[in-house]
Scaffold this motif. Structure first.
Motif, PDB file in Angstrom:
ATOM      1  N   THR A  10       1.540   6.893  -7.020  1.00 38.12           N
ATOM      2  CA  THR A  10       0.523   7.392  -7.508  1.00 38.12           C
ATOM      3  C   THR A  10       0.514   9.229  -7.378  1.00 38.12           C
ATOM      4  OG1 THR A  10      -0.909   7.311  -5.673  1.00 38.12           O
ATOM      5  CG2 THR A  10      -1.008   5.423  -7.355  1.00 38.12           C
ATOM      6  N   LYS A  13       0.111  16.352  -5.915  1.00 38.29           N
ATOM      7  CA  LYS A  13       1.046  15.419  -5.374  1.00 38.29           C
ATOM      8  C   LYS A  13       1.496  14.556  -6.487  1.00 38.29           C
ATOM      9  CE  LYS A  13       2.711  11.574  -3.261  1.00 38.29           C
ATOM     10  NZ  LYS A  13       3.072  10.375  -4.022  1.00 38.29           N
ATOM     11  N   PHE A  67       0.820   4.341  -2.986  1.00 37.22           N
ATOM     12  CA  PHE A  67       0.454   5.552  -2.610  1.00 37.22           C
ATOM     13  C   PHE A  67       1.590   6.611  -2.888  1.00 37.22           C
ATOM     14  CE2 PHE A  67      -3.078   4.217   0.284  1.00 37.22           C
ATOM     15  CZ  PHE A  67      -4.208   4.947  -0.457  1.00 37.22           C
ATOM     16  N   SER A  68       3.011   6.167  -2.628  1.00 37.50           N
ATOM     17  CA  SER A  68       3.956   7.103  -2.999  1.00 37.50           C
ATOM     18  C   SER A  68       4.214   6.972  -4.621  1.00 37.50           C
ATOM     19  CB  SER A  68       5.304   6.226  -2.460  1.00 37.50           C
ATOM     20  OG  SER A  68       5.730   4.915  -3.064  1.00 37.50           O
ATOM     21  N   VAL A  82       0.910  -1.268  -0.028  1.00 37.04           N
ATOM     22  CA  VAL A  82      -0.107  -0.006   0.022  1.00 37.04           C
ATOM     23  C   VAL A  82       0.928   1.288   0.126  1.00 37.04           C
ATOM     24  CG1 VAL A  82      -1.496   1.382   1.391  1.00 37.04           C
ATOM     25  CG2 VAL A  82      -1.855  -1.215   1.161  1.00 37.04           C
TER      26      VAL A  82
END
Length: 140
Positions: free
Chosen positions: A22, A77, A19-20, A15
């Motif tokens: 995307t 981001k 997340f890192s 996970v």
């Protein structure tokens, strides 16, 4: 118990990698320093669009500057895709090493079918002279 913690740790690491890598965008629309709308992955709806849907044509703000009291903020981001790719050049050398290691490790523990002692029938040579008396080495 150990495999359970290993599964949990691997899930959280997967996970984290997801997340890192995307990227996402958060759009926020503020009117009179109050957040009116917030949207992920799309554009936030402005207060004039909201007022037109409700039927209010006039929007009044009680601020010092009357020209425009609305503000849009965007937080972006960026995804990180700088992970090291696998090197295929050294893959053949690694396979050769692993093949030799496994072959030698398996043959290390391969036992004989019959437990043989090669020196069981060994007869020492006959001594023509007594070496203890010849060298004069006596135990005291």
């Amino acid at each position: 118990m150990k495999s359970f913690f290993t599964k949990i740790l691997s899930f959280f690491l997967a996970v984290f990698i997801l997340f890192s890598t995307t990227s996402f965008t958060v759009n926020m629309h503020f009117c009179c320093n109050k957040m009116v709308d917030m949207a992920f992955f799309s554009k936030a709806e402005s207060c004039s669009e909201t007022a037109q849907k409700k039927g209010n044509d006039s929007k009044q703000c009680t601020t010092i500057q009357e020209k425009d009291c609305c503000d849009n903020q965007t937080i972006v981001k960026e995804g990180d895709d700088t992970f090291k790719k696998a090197n295929k050049i050294s893959e053949i050398e690694t396979l050769v090493f692993l093949n030799n290691f496994v072959y030698s490790y398996i043959n290390l523990f391969e036992g004989l079918e019959k437990n043989t002692v090669p020196f069981k029938a060994y007869r020492p040579p006959l001594l023509s002279t007594d070496l203890v008396i010849l060298n004069e080495s006596f135990l005291i």
